[in-house]
Design a protein around this motif. Structure first.
Motif, short mmCIF file in Angstrom:
data_model
loop_
_atom_site.label_atom_id
_atom_site.label_comp_id
_atom_site.label_asym_id
_atom_site.label_seq_id
_atom_site.Cartn_x
_atom_site.Cartn_y
_atom_site.Cartn_z
N THR A 381 0.89 -1.22 -0.08
CA THR A 381 0.06 0.09 0.14
C THR A 381 1.01 1.32 -0.03
OG1 THR A 381 -0.19 -0.41 2.23
CG2 THR A 381 -1.98 -1.27 1.10
N LEU A 382 2.07 1.08 0.82
CA LEU A 382 2.85 2.64 0.95
C LEU A 382 4.04 2.52 -0.12
CD1 LEU A 382 3.10 3.27 4.44
CD2 LEU A 382 1.31 4.05 2.96
N GLY A 383 4.24 1.20 -0.68
CA GLY A 383 5.38 1.29 -1.72
C GLY A 383 6.38 0.81 -0.88
N LYS A 384 7.46 0.21 -1.54
CA LYS A 384 8.74 -0.50 -1.23
C LYS A 384 9.78 0.48 -0.63
CE LYS A 384 11.39 -4.82 -2.12
NZ LYS A 384 11.25 -5.30 -0.99
N ARG A 385 10.24 0.31 0.42
CA ARG A 385 11.51 1.15 0.84
C ARG A 385 12.77 0.32 0.82
NH1 ARG A 385 9.16 5.36 3.92
NH2 ARG A 385 7.66 6.22 2.76
N GLY A 386 13.13 -0.27 2.06
CA GLY A 386 14.43 -0.94 2.08
C GLY A 386 14.20 -2.38 1.83
N PRO A 387 15.12 -3.38 1.88
CA PRO A 387 14.96 -4.80 1.89
C PRO A 387 14.54 -5.53 3.31
CG PRO A 387 17.31 -4.32 1.95
CD PRO A 387 16.73 -2.96 1.96
N HIS A 388 14.28 -6.65 3.20
CA HIS A 388 13.76 -7.33 4.37
C HIS A 388 15.32 -7.56 4.97
CE1 HIS A 388 14.50 -11.50 2.97
NE2 HIS A 388 13.98 -10.99 1.94
N TRP A 389 15.44 -7.47 6.43
CA TRP A 389 16.68 -7.34 6.93
C TRP A 389 16.95 -7.87 8.34
CZ3 TRP A 389 17.38 -4.71 11.51
CH2 TRP A 389 16.27 -4.01 12.08
N THR A 390 15.92 -8.39 9.00
CA THR A 390 15.88 -8.91 10.30
C THR A 390 16.51 -10.20 10.65
OG1 THR A 390 13.48 -9.45 10.40
CG2 THR A 390 14.02 -7.27 11.01
N ALA A 391 16.28 -10.94 9.43
CA ALA A 391 16.85 -12.49 9.65
C ALA A 391 18.41 -12.63 10.33
CB ALA A 391 16.54 -13.28 8.52
N SER A 392 19.14 -11.61 9.92
CA SER A 392 20.48 -11.79 10.02
C SER A 392 20.95 -10.69 10.90
CB SER A 392 21.36 -11.88 8.93
OG SER A 392 21.13 -10.67 8.19
N ALA A 393 19.91 -9.72 11.50
CA ALA A 393 20.57 -8.54 12.31
C ALA A 393 20.53 -9.05 13.85
CB ALA A 393 19.73 -7.60 12.09
N LYS A 394 21.32 -8.38 14.53
CA LYS A 394 21.37 -8.70 16.03
C LYS A 394 20.78 -7.49 16.65
CE LYS A 394 25.14 -11.49 16.17
NZ LYS A 394 24.99 -12.69 17.10
N LEU A 395 20.05 -7.82 17.90
CA LEU A 395 19.44 -7.03 18.80
C LEU A 395 20.17 -6.46 19.40
CD1 LEU A 395 16.01 -9.16 19.21
CD2 LEU A 395 16.32 -6.79 18.55
N PRO A 396 20.00 -5.20 20.28
CA PRO A 396 21.14 -4.57 21.13
C PRO A 396 21.71 -5.31 22.19
CG PRO A 396 19.02 -3.01 20.76
CD PRO A 396 18.52 -4.70 20.17
N GLY A 397 22.79 -5.66 22.42
CA GLY A 397 23.59 -6.41 23.39
C GLY A 397 23.68 -7.90 22.96
N GLY A 398 23.37 -8.10 21.75
CA GLY A 398 23.53 -9.44 21.04
C GLY A 398 24.46 -9.82 20.28
N ASP A 399 25.50 -8.82 20.35
CA ASP A 399 26.58 -8.98 19.17
C ASP A 399 27.78 -9.72 19.68
OD1 ASP A 399 26.56 -6.65 20.83
OD2 ASP A 399 27.90 -5.59 19.56
N PHE A 400 27.39 -10.93 20.06
CA PHE A 400 28.40 -11.94 20.45
C PHE A 400 28.13 -13.38 19.82
CE2 PHE A 400 25.60 -11.64 24.00
CZ PHE A 400 25.59 -13.08 24.48
N PRO A 401 29.23 -14.08 19.85
CA PRO A 401 28.73 -15.28 19.27
C PRO A 401 27.64 -16.46 20.16
CG PRO A 401 31.32 -15.30 19.39
CD PRO A 401 30.28 -13.96 20.13
N VAL A 402 26.91 -17.22 19.55
CA VAL A 402 25.79 -17.72 20.18
C VAL A 402 26.30 -18.64 21.24
CG1 VAL A 402 24.06 -17.98 18.66
CG2 VAL A 402 25.73 -19.60 18.47
N MET A 403 27.64 -19.17 21.27
CA MET A 403 28.01 -20.00 22.08
C MET A 403 29.02 -19.13 22.98
SD MET A 403 27.07 -23.13 21.41
CE MET A 403 26.47 -24.19 20.04
#
Ligand code: FAD
Length: 513
Positions: A381-403
């Protein structure tokens, strides 16, 4: 698009600061849309702080043939774990075979499907346990000999909400708490939304090109009372309660117990010193904001757990209980537990009218995928802007390896040697790498400022007020943390008083703006 629709204050206005509203705000802001989110109370003060807190496929939903939902949810487990390994981590679930209930072959088959349906890469597969020799059998009654052990993940639900809100705000979204949507009307091709500040009662109007109703259990209420449309049939409110007991056993695995009524309940290690038991499934008709665990539900949960544990579980052991209302899509199922847990999105987009998206149902587990689906409607309805991006993005404080959680705790311990280990552990679990932001410039214990009980100090409370929209002791003790389990009523009162005074201080006002 006509000129008036371009003159709106925001592209998107979202009603509701639960996991779905905040997840959508984050995704939309990251794609370049201008976003305003209003939450009438605190972030995550609705259903999103009252979950069992599992990022799970939902083994039980296989019995209801919800393969789409189970597959999408299973796929999300590792995606979400990678995005926030401080607040999300893997758990092993022990499912004892009960001679009178589902046969062992049936459980094994279900778990085979569960293991193979949804992209498991890091989480370990199912295995069979001999409860006569495995430590998981120790707290259980002797009649349970065999169990299956499988993987799912845990999430701190209310922190997941606030981290989504923080990320959305970092990307330019305007997040306003204690701001109720009281009316929304279509006017010259845009939405004019009337908001009431719940603290000052001040009324203001905000305009937007598209409105998203993410009000969870209040979705029909917002539709009928604020927008003036009746679609009450679409939502079915189903209450679920949990009880918290002092830690019932020594290992770190969870139990999933089958009950004779066909339901299941979980017993989960909780906040290091406790065990969480839940949940119930009861149709609900009252105000979702007033929901509490009833005596009948507490007795039901104690009896169901006592069927398995050697030592009976009694209500006088209970340290806390909580309840929430699932805003399920009403698919006409017979019993509350059979109602679908899948989400349904409804786009209203009449000719020349500004669009409205209503959200029914949804789980914490699927919030990111739900947000992507909503964005498809928004872009249509509003038109496309950026690409989808959340699948590989970190949430705040989560920028360290899963283990890497242990390593993170070790590094924080070296940088801040004046903090006790359990304090570091709690901060790292809540804030991940952002723990350093809270502790910047603090060189000894007295630098933490006033002590409020448990491991809570002024430095953390200030951070929560400046960065995470915390306004009251309840926000801090029951949603940004679960320190409410460890502080007294007097300490809560003192914290409330301190926060009220601090909120008026010019320094905090400047930091918040
Ligand atoms: P909410 O979190 O309720 O958010 C809606 C928000 O809208 C509220 O904060 C409310 O204050 C706000 N609001 C309402 N009206 C207005 C207004 N007029 N103006 C401004 N704001 C308004 N899911 C899982 O994935 N795993 C689980 O283990 C799990 N366990 C669960 C156990 C129980 C007992 C329950 C009840 C649910 C469970 N769920 C689980 C489901 C999950 O918790 C919910 O689906 C999810 O939290 C719903 O989020 P929401 O954002 O739609 O609603």
């Amino acid at each position: 698009m006509d000129e008036s629709s371009q003159a709106a204050d925001y592209d998107i206005l979202i009603v509701g600061g639960g996991i779905n509203g905040c997840g959508i705000a984050r995704d939309a802001a990251g794609r370049g849309f201008s976003v305003y989110l209003c939450e009438m109370n605190d972030l995550a003060s609705g259903t999103s702080c009252a979950a069992t807190k599992l990022i799970h496929g939902g083994l039980r939903y296989l019995e209801h043939y919800e393969f789409r939902l189970v597959r999408e949810s299973l796929l999300e487990r590792e995606t979400l774990w990678r995005s926030a390994p401080h607040i999300i981590w893997p758990l092993r679930f022990v499912l004892p075979h009960h001679a009178g209930l589902r046969p062992a072959w049936f459980l094994r088959l279900g778990l085979f499907v569960y293991d193979h349906l949804g992209g498991r890469k890091l989480l370990p597969a199912t295995r069979t346990l001999d409860l006569r020799t495995d430590p998981a059998g120790e707290p259980l009654k002797g009649e349970f000999h065999k169990a299956f052990e499988y993987s799912d993940c845990w999430v701190d639900d209310s922190r997941l909400v606030v981290l989504n809100a923080r990320d959305a705000a970092k990307k330019g979204a305007h997040i306003e708490t204690r701001m109720r949507c009281v009316a929304a009307r279509r006017e010259a091709g845009i939405w004019r939304v009337t908001l009431r500040d719940e603290t000052t009662t001040r009324i203001q109007d905000v305009t937007a090109r598209l409105l998203i109703n993410a009000a969870g259990p209040w979705v029909s209420h917002v539709l009928s009372q604020a927008i003036g449309q009746n679609e009450t049939a679409a939502v079915r409110l189903v209450k679920g309660s949990h009880v918290v007991m002092p830690r019932l056993y020594d290992h770190d695995r969870c139990y999933i117990f089958q009950n004779a009524d066909g339901r299941i309940i979980f017993a989960i290690p909780y906040e290091r010193d406790f065990t969480l038991i839940g949940t119930t499934d009861i149709d609900y008709e009252g105000d979702p904001g007033e929901v509490t665990a009833s005596d009948t539900e507490i007795d039901y949960l104690c009896a169901a757990a006592s069927e398995y544990f050697k030592k009976p579980i009694t209500r006088n052991q209970m340290v806390w209980s909580y309840a929430g209302v699932r805003p399920l899509y009403d698919d006409g199922a017979g019993s509350a537990q059979e109602a679908t847990r899948d989400y349904v999105l409804r786009l209203q987009n009449g000719e020349g009218e500004p669009p409205l998206v209503n959200i029914f149902g949804g789980k914490i587990t699927t919030f990111r995928r739900l947000s992507e689906s909503v964005m498809k409607m928004v872009e249509k309805t509003l038109g496309k802007r950026g690409p989808h991006w959340t699948a590989s993005a970190k949430l705040p404080g989560g920028d360290f390896p899963v283990m890497g959680f242990k390593t993170l705790c070790g590094e924080l311990g070296k940088s801040f040697p004046f903090l006790a280990q359990d304090h570091i552990f709690r901060l790292a679990r809540a804030y991940g790498t952002e723990t350093r932001t809270i502790l910047t410039g603090i060189e000894n214990a007295s630098g933490l400022g006033r002590h409020f009980g448990g491991t809570l100090y002024e430095a953390e409370v200030r951070y929560l007020m400046e960065n995470e929209w915390a306004r009251t002791a309840e926000d801090v003790l029951w949603r940004r943390s679960k320190l409410g389990l460890r502080v007294t009523q007097d300490q809560t009162t003192a914290l409330n008083l301190w926060m009220t005074q601090a909120a008026d201080a010019p320094a905090l006002k400047a930091a918040q703006s």
